[in-house]
Design a protein around this motif. Structure first.
Motif, PDB file in Angstrom:
ATOM      1  N   LEU A  52       0.895  -1.160  -0.012  1.00  0.00           N
ATOM      2  CA  LEU A  52      -0.044   0.020   0.041  1.00  0.00           C
ATOM      3  C   LEU A  52       0.791   1.139  -0.117  1.00  0.00           C
ATOM      4  CD1 LEU A  52      -2.517  -1.230   2.666  1.00  0.00           C
ATOM      5  CD2 LEU A  52      -3.004  -1.290   0.450  1.00  0.00           C
ATOM      6  N   LEU A  53       0.488   2.346  -0.672  1.00  0.00           N
ATOM      7  CA  LEU A  53       1.020   3.580  -0.717  1.00  0.00           C
ATOM      8  C   LEU A  53       0.320   4.414  -0.073  1.00  0.00           C
ATOM      9  CD1 LEU A  53       2.069   4.000  -4.578  1.00  0.00           C
ATOM     10  CD2 LEU A  53       3.303   3.038  -2.613  1.00  0.00           C
ATOM     11  N   LEU A  61       2.986   5.455  -7.979  1.00  0.00           N
ATOM     12  CA  LEU A  61       1.864   4.324  -8.247  1.00  0.00           C
ATOM     13  C   LEU A  61       2.658   3.494  -9.335  1.00  0.00           C
ATOM     14  CD1 LEU A  61      -0.278   2.379  -7.432  1.00  0.00           C
ATOM     15  CD2 LEU A  61      -1.769   3.994  -8.937  1.00  0.00           C
ATOM     16  N   GLY A  62       2.837   4.267 -10.366  1.00  0.00           N
ATOM     17  CA  GLY A  62       3.662   3.404 -11.671  1.00  0.00           C
ATOM     18  C   GLY A  62       4.699   2.806 -11.445  1.00  0.00           C
ATOM     19  N   GLU A  69       4.426  -5.916  -9.453  1.00  0.00           N
ATOM     20  CA  GLU A  69       3.608  -7.077 -10.629  1.00  0.00           C
ATOM     21  C   GLU A  69       4.427  -8.145 -10.850  1.00  0.00           C
ATOM     22  OE1 GLU A  69       2.247  -4.556 -13.844  1.00  0.00           O
ATOM     23  OE2 GLU A  69       0.412  -3.946 -12.208  1.00  0.00           O
ATOM     24  N   PRO A  70       5.794  -8.061 -11.177  1.00  0.00           N
ATOM     25  CA  PRO A  70       6.727  -9.276 -11.368  1.00  0.00           C
ATOM     26  C   PRO A  70       6.690 -10.141 -10.330  1.00  0.00           C
ATOM     27  CG  PRO A  70       7.903  -7.212 -12.083  1.00  0.00           C
ATOM     28  CD  PRO A  70       6.638  -6.786 -11.209  1.00  0.00           C
ATOM     29  N   GLY A  72       4.236 -10.698  -8.195  1.00  0.00           N
ATOM     30  CA  GLY A  72       2.823 -11.135  -7.706  1.00  0.00           C
ATOM     31  C   GLY A  72       2.286 -10.306  -6.543  1.00  0.00           C
ATOM     32  N   VAL A  73       2.826  -9.163  -6.371  1.00  0.00           N
ATOM     33  CA  VAL A  73       2.149  -8.507  -5.161  1.00  0.00           C
ATOM     34  C   VAL A  73       1.318  -7.515  -5.694  1.00  0.00           C
ATOM     35  CG1 VAL A  73       2.909  -6.734  -3.228  1.00  0.00           C
ATOM     36  CG2 VAL A  73       4.725  -8.568  -4.001  1.00  0.00           C
ATOM     37  N   ILE A  74       0.069  -7.620  -5.097  1.00  0.00           N
ATOM     38  CA  ILE A  74      -0.999  -6.879  -5.210  1.00  0.00           C
ATOM     39  C   ILE A  74      -0.703  -5.347  -4.700  1.00  0.00           C
ATOM     40  CG2 ILE A  74      -3.544  -6.149  -4.548  1.00  0.00           C
ATOM     41  CD1 ILE A  74      -3.777  -9.229  -4.149  1.00  0.00           C
ATOM     42  N   SER A  75      -0.743  -4.344  -5.596  1.00  0.00           N
ATOM     43  CA  SER A  75      -0.339  -2.972  -5.255  1.00  0.00           C
ATOM     44  C   SER A  75      -1.618  -2.072  -5.570  1.00  0.00           C
ATOM     45  CB  SER A  75       0.809  -2.408  -5.903  1.00  0.00           C
ATOM     46  OG  SER A  75       0.684  -2.562  -7.324  1.00  0.00           O
TER      47      SER A  75
END
Length: 75
Positions: A52-53, A61-62, A69-70, A72-75
């Motif tokens: 989470l940010l 965010l980008g 993403e590589p 497999g972490v949900i952000s």
């Protein structure tokens, strides 16, 4: 579940971490929750389920998605 919050210095989210830990405990959920500066994201992202940010680093965010993403972490 391993949750990491990322903000500008890793300290401003400490109150949120405590509230999240309390909520998880009340619901009987096992959660490892901690806060770090955004600059540490690449170093600490291994084994994390959710990242989470904080609003002060929302502009990252980008970059966070590129890191998460590589793995497999949900952000």
């Amino acid at each position: 579940m391993v949750i990491r919050l990322f903000c500008a210095a890793g300290m401003s989210t400490s109150l949120l971490v405590k509230k999240m830990e309390e909520a998880a405990k009340e619901k009987g959920k096992d959660a490892d929750i901690a806060a770090y500066p955004f600059t540490d994201m690449e170093r600490v992202i291994e084994g994390v389920d959710v990242a989470l940010l904080g609003p002060q680093v929302g502009y990252q965010l980008g970059r966070a998605k590129e890191i998460c993403e590589p793995k497999g972490v949900i952000s």
